[in-house]
Enzyme design. Structure first.
Site, PDB file in Angstrom:
ATOM      1  N   SER A   1       0.608  -1.289   0.143  1.00  0.00           N
ATOM      2  CA  SER A   1      -0.096   0.125   0.259  1.00  0.00           C
ATOM      3  C   SER A   1       1.045   1.345  -0.132  1.00  0.00           C
ATOM      4  O   SER A   1       0.484   2.396  -0.185  1.00  0.00           O
ATOM      5  CB  SER A   1      -0.884  -0.002   1.194  1.00  0.00           C
TER       6      SER A   1
ATOM      7  N   HIS B   1      -2.749  -3.516  -5.536  1.00  0.00           N
ATOM      8  CA  HIS B   1      -3.123  -3.058  -4.321  1.00  0.00           C
ATOM      9  C   HIS B   1      -4.535  -3.171  -4.196  1.00  0.00           C
ATOM     10  O   HIS B   1      -5.398  -2.465  -4.396  1.00  0.00           O
ATOM     11  CB  HIS B   1      -2.733  -1.393  -4.172  1.00  0.00           C
TER      12      HIS B   1
ATOM     13  N   GLU C   1      -5.709  -1.537  -7.304  1.00  0.00           N
ATOM     14  CA  GLU C   1      -4.854  -0.467  -7.823  1.00  0.00           C
ATOM     15  C   GLU C   1      -3.877  -1.179  -8.536  1.00  0.00           C
ATOM     16  O   GLU C   1      -3.011  -1.874  -7.713  1.00  0.00           O
ATOM     17  CB  GLU C   1      -4.122   0.588  -6.762  1.00  0.00           C
TER      18      GLU C   1
ATOM     19  N   ASN D   1      -4.522   6.488  -1.552  1.00  0.00           N
ATOM     20  CA  ASN D   1      -3.833   7.159  -0.532  1.00  0.00           C
ATOM     21  C   ASN D   1      -3.392   8.544  -0.688  1.00  0.00           C
ATOM     22  O   ASN D   1      -3.333   9.335   0.386  1.00  0.00           O
ATOM     23  CB  ASN D   1      -3.008   6.174   0.164  1.00  0.00           C
TER      24      ASN D   1
END
Lengths: 224, 279
Positions: free
Chosen positions: B114, B136, B148, B186
Site C-alpha cells: 500500500s 493494491h 490499484e 492514499n
C-alpha cells in the site's frame, strides 16, 4: 422571517440549488437589475471569482438598502467583506461549493443566532451551523485540495474516469474528484485554491493544469 | 489459473478467498504454520457465512478444494505470484529478488503493497523486472471492489493487460496508476484527514461539525470518524510514508495531534477512544 430572497453572482445551477426546498421564493438577480433588490430582506451573493467583482456587487447591494447578504465567504473573509462595506447590510458567510454539493449541513459565518434561525426556517430541509470566519470554511477546504491532488494524476496520464472510479471505489466518496470539479466549474476550483494558498500557504497552490484551464477568461463566471 | 499468494495475514487471506470464490486455484503460503492455519480457518468461516447468507452458491468443499496451503510456493504451472508480506521495504525487496530468480519469465509477479514504490522492488529483480507490478487490494478484500494496478518504472504493457484481466477475473475493478507515493487512493485522500486536523486545531469547527458537514455532503463518514475507524496509528503511518517518500512535501506533513494520540494509546475505536469516546 424573510418572505423572499434574491440570488446573484453565481450560475443558474446555483440559483436552482437555493430555490430547491426553499420555504420562500428565491429569484435570480442580474448585474444590471439592482433596483429590484432595493430594500430586500435577504440577497444571496455567490461570487467566488475575482474579488474586485465581488466588492462591486456588495457595494451596489449596500447602496440599494439590502438588509442582509448571505455572501460566499470561502475566498474572502467576512471580516474583509465588512471592511469593503462598513455601513452596509448585515453579512452572513456561506460556502458556495457546499451549497452546490447539496450538503444537508450548511456552514455559515455569523455571530447572530437569530440569523441561523431565520436561515433554518427559510430552508427547513437544511441544518445551518455557525463556524469560524476562515477561508475555505470546512467543505471547500477539504474538497479543493483533493481535486488538486487528482489533477496531478490526470496530467500523468491516468484517465479521468479511472481517477474518479478509483476514488469512489477505494474511498467510498460520493463523487470522484473530477466529477466534483465539473460540478463546481474549474474557475471556482481555481479561485478557491488561490484564496486558500494566499491564506494558508503553498500547499494549496493550484496545479498548473488548472491554471491553464481557466486562463484569462476567468473574469467570466461559467454559464450553465 | 493458479495464483500463489505469499503471506497469510489479513490481506493475503482476503486475496486467496476472493480468488477461490472466483474459480481460481490458490496456493497460500506462509513460513509460519500457525499463521497458515489461522488464515485457513478465517477463509473457511467467511465462506461458510457467505453460503448461509446466500451470497455464495457452491458447497463449501468446492471452494476449499481450490485452496492449498504451503510453506513456500510451487514453481511449476503458476500464472501469478501475489506478495502480501508485512509492509517492510527490506523484506519485500528480498522476496522479489528471490521470486525473480525462482520463477520463469512468463510468471507475473505482484506486490500488494500500500505504500512501497514498486520501482524499488523491481530494482532488486535482475532478470525480468518488467513482469513486476503492484496489485493494491483494499481491506476488507472480499467487499472492496477496487484494485490499484501500479506501474513501476520497468512494468511492461503486457503486464498491465494481464493485471487488468486478472482483476476482472477476480470480480474487481482494476485501475492503472503511476508509481507515486501513496499511489492514487492514499495520495488523494491525504488532504481529507490533514486539513480536517488543521482546521479543528485552528478552531474553525469541532470534530463533530467537520464530520457532519462532510457526511451531509454524501461522504459515508467524516474524516475524524474514518480515522477512528481505521486507526489513528494506521492513518499516521500512511501519512508519514507519503510525507517521507515525497521528500517532506509540506502538503503531507502529519499533524502533531496524530503523534500525540498514538503515543497516548488513543488510536480510535480499537482502543475505545480516539477523536471520540467509544466506552
Amino acid at each position: 422571517m424573510s418572505n423572499y430572497a434574491y440570488f446573484l453572482g453565481g450560475t443558474e445551477r446555483e440559483l436552482k440549488v437555493w430555490q430547491s426546498g426553499a420555504a420562500v421564493p428565491v429569484e435570480g438577480l442580474s448585474d444590471d437589475d439592482w433596483d429590484r433588490a432595493a430594500g430586500a430582506p435577504w440577497v444571496i451573493e455567490g461570487s467566488t471569482g475575482p474579488l474586485a467583482q465581488k466588492q462591486v456587487r456588495l457595494r451596489r447591494l449596500a447602496e440599494v438598502g439590502v438588509k442582509t447578504v448571505l455572501t460566499a465567504s470561502t475566498t474572502a473573509l467576512i471580516a474583509a467583506q465588512r471592511v469593503w462595506i462598513p455601513d452596509g447590510p448585515a453579512l452572513v458567510g456561506y460556502d458556495p461549493l457546499l451549497a452546490l454539493a447539496g450538503g444537508t449541513v450548511q456552514t455559515v459565518v455569523t455571530e447572530n443566532r437569530d440569523e441561523v434561525e431565520i436561515l433554518s426556517r427559510m430552508w427547513p430541509e437544511r441544518r445551518f451551523v455557525a463556524v469560524k470566519d476562515a477561508i475555505g470554511l470546512v467543505f471547500s477546504r477539504e474538497i479543493l485540495p483533493i481535486i488538486n491532488e487528482a489533477v496531478a494524476f490526470f496530467e500523468q496520464g491516468v484517465r479521468p474516469e479511472d481517477i474518479d472510479r478509483g476514488v469512489r471505489l477505494g474511498l467510498n466518496y460520493p463523487k470522484g474528484p473530477l466529477e466534483w470539479a465539473d460540478l463546481f466549474g474549474w474557475p471556482s476550483v481555481y479561485w478557491g485554491l488561490r484564496a486558500l494558498e494566499d491564506m494558508f500557504g503553498p500547499r494549496f497552490r493550484p496545479h498548473p493544469w488548472i491554471r491553464a484551464q481557466v486562463g484569462s477568461s476567468l473574469v467570466e463566471r461559467e454559464r450553465d | 489459473m493458479t495464483i500463489v499468494v505469499l503471506g497469510s495475514g489479513t490481506m493475503g487471506a482476503g486475496i486467496a478467498e476472493v480468488a477461490i470464490i472466483q474459480g481460481q486455484h490458490v496456493v497460500l503460503t506462509d513460513p509460519d504454520p500457525a499463521a497458515r492455519q489461522r488464515a485457513y480457518q478465517r477463509i473457511q468461516k467467511s465462506l461458510q457465512r457467505g453460503i448461509e447468507k446466500g451470497r455464495l452458491a457452491e458447497p463449501l468443499a468446492t471452494y476449499i478444494s481450490r485452496l492449498a496451503l504451503a510453506d513456500s510456493g510451487p514453481t511449476q504451472d503458476v500464472d501469478w505470484v501475489i506478495e502480501a508480506a508485512p509492509e517492510q521495504l527490506a523484506l519485500k525487496q528480498r522476496i522479489f529478488e528471490d521470486l525473480d530468480q525462482r520463477y520463469g519469465e512468463s510468471v507475473w509477479l505482484a506486490s500488494n503493497t500500500s505504500s512501497i514504490a514498486i520501482s524499488r522492488l523491481q530494482a532488486r529483480a535482475a532478470r525480468f523486472p518488467e513482469r513486476i507490478g503492484g496489485l493494491h487490494f483494499f481491506n476488507p478484500v472480499p467487499r472492496m471492489a477496487l484494485v490499484e494496478i501500479i506501474r513501476g518504472l520497468d512494468t511492461s504493457d503486457a503486464y498491465l493487460a494481464s493485471a487488468r484481466e486478472l482483476t476482472r477475473r477476480l470480480g474487481k475493478t482494476g485501475v492503472v496508476v503511476p508509481d507515486r507515493p501513496g499511489f492514487l487512493v492514499n495520495r488523494v485522500a491525504r488532504p481529507y484527514y490533514l486539513e480536517a486536523l488543521r482546521m479543528a486545531d485552528e478552531g474553525v469547527a469541532t470534530f463533530a461539525v467537520v464530520d457532519d458537514v462532510m457526511e451531509g455532503a454524501g461522504f459515508p463518514m467524516g474524516p475524524f470518524r474514518v480515522m477512528d475507524l481505521v486507526g489513528i496509528d494506521v492513518n499516521l503511518s500512511v501519512t508519514k510514508s507519503v510525507y517521507e517518500q515525497t521528500y517532506w512535501d509540506e502538503r503531507y506533513r502529519p499533524h502533531p495531534w496524530q503523534e500525540q494520540l498514538v503515543e497516548r494509546g488513543t488510536w480510535g475505536r480499537k482502543s475505545g477512544r480516539g477523536f471520540y469516546r467509544y466506552e
